[in-house]
Design a protein around this motif. Structure first.
Motif, mmCIF file in Angstrom:
data_model
loop_
_atom_site.group_PDB
_atom_site.id
_atom_site.type_symbol
_atom_site.label_atom_id
_atom_site.label_comp_id
_atom_site.label_asym_id
_atom_site.label_seq_id
_atom_site.Cartn_x
_atom_site.Cartn_y
_atom_site.Cartn_z
ATOM 1 N N GLN A 96 0.718 -1.277 -0.042
ATOM 2 C CA GLN A 96 -0.127 0.006 0.072
ATOM 3 C C GLN A 96 1.039 1.183 0.077
ATOM 4 N N ALA A 99 2.361 1.875 -3.477
ATOM 5 C CA ALA A 99 1.218 2.284 -4.634
ATOM 6 C C ALA A 99 1.003 3.585 -4.298
ATOM 7 N N ARG A 100 1.062 4.149 -3.008
ATOM 8 C CA ARG A 100 0.955 5.638 -3.022
ATOM 9 C C ARG A 100 2.045 6.280 -3.189
ATOM 10 N N GLN A 101 3.236 5.840 -2.970
ATOM 11 C CA GLN A 101 4.625 6.527 -3.425
ATOM 12 C C GLN A 101 4.413 6.573 -4.981
ATOM 13 N N ARG A 102 4.078 5.438 -5.629
ATOM 14 C CA ARG A 102 3.881 5.594 -7.211
ATOM 15 C C ARG A 102 2.998 6.597 -7.698
ATOM 16 N N GLN A 103 1.905 6.738 -6.932
ATOM 17 C CA GLN A 103 0.827 7.749 -7.202
ATOM 18 C C GLN A 103 1.470 9.178 -7.139
ATOM 19 N N ASN A 104 2.009 9.512 -5.873
ATOM 20 C CA ASN A 104 2.407 10.731 -5.795
ATOM 21 C C ASN A 104 3.472 11.010 -6.845
ATOM 22 N N ARG A 106 3.788 9.814 -9.980
ATOM 23 C CA ARG A 106 2.870 10.092 -11.093
ATOM 24 C C ARG A 106 2.461 11.413 -11.126
ATOM 25 N N GLN A 107 1.721 11.856 -10.084
ATOM 26 C CA GLN A 107 1.059 13.279 -10.017
ATOM 27 C C GLN A 107 2.013 14.479 -10.149
#
Length: 132
Positions: A96, A99-104, A106-107
């Motif tokens: 989890q 996944a949060r780090q990848r999303q950050n 990406r943004q």
């Protein structure tokens, strides 16, 4: 376990041994220690061909039962355990977080996506006209 060689038994992190009982207290030497937050038992047989048991209870409600056998030829330097449920929880939390780090990332680093209602190019052969 080999006579006059120490075998360390590591319990789980954060546990505390509440009771340690060994069957043969004369021919088996037992000492408790800690390695950081991990309790460790040091066990040493005094001769080959011995057999006894060891029971350890902990403050986490666990009971470790071990059958100890000494041998001239076999040596076990260390024994430890792991909790499969804790391992699953740790891996799930790690996934989890990843996944949060990848999303950050990406943004922050990818250009913004164009909206789906943007004008689309129209044309053939290198000629492009914008359709609105």
């Amino acid at each position: 376990m080999r006579p006059l060689h120490v075998c360390s038994v590591a319990l789980q992190d954060g546990e505390a041994a509440t009771s340690v009982s060994i069957g043969d207290t004369v021919r088996w030497l037992l000492q408790t220690a800690t390695a950081g937050t991990k309790p460790v038992l040091m066990i040493k047989p005094t001769q080959a061909g011995l057999s006894t048991n060891l029971v350890v209870t902990t403050d986490k409600g666990r009971i470790y039962y071990m059958h100890l056998v000494s041998s001239k030829t076999e040596y076990v330097p260390m024994v430890s355990w792991y909790d499969p449920a804790a391992m699953t929880r740790d891996l799930s939390a790690e996934a989890q977080t990843s996944a949060r780090q990848r999303q950050n990332l990406r943004q922050r680093w990818l250009p913004p996506r164009l909206p789906p209602n943007r004008p689309k190019p129209k044309g053939r052969g290198g000629q492009v006209r914008w359709q609105t």
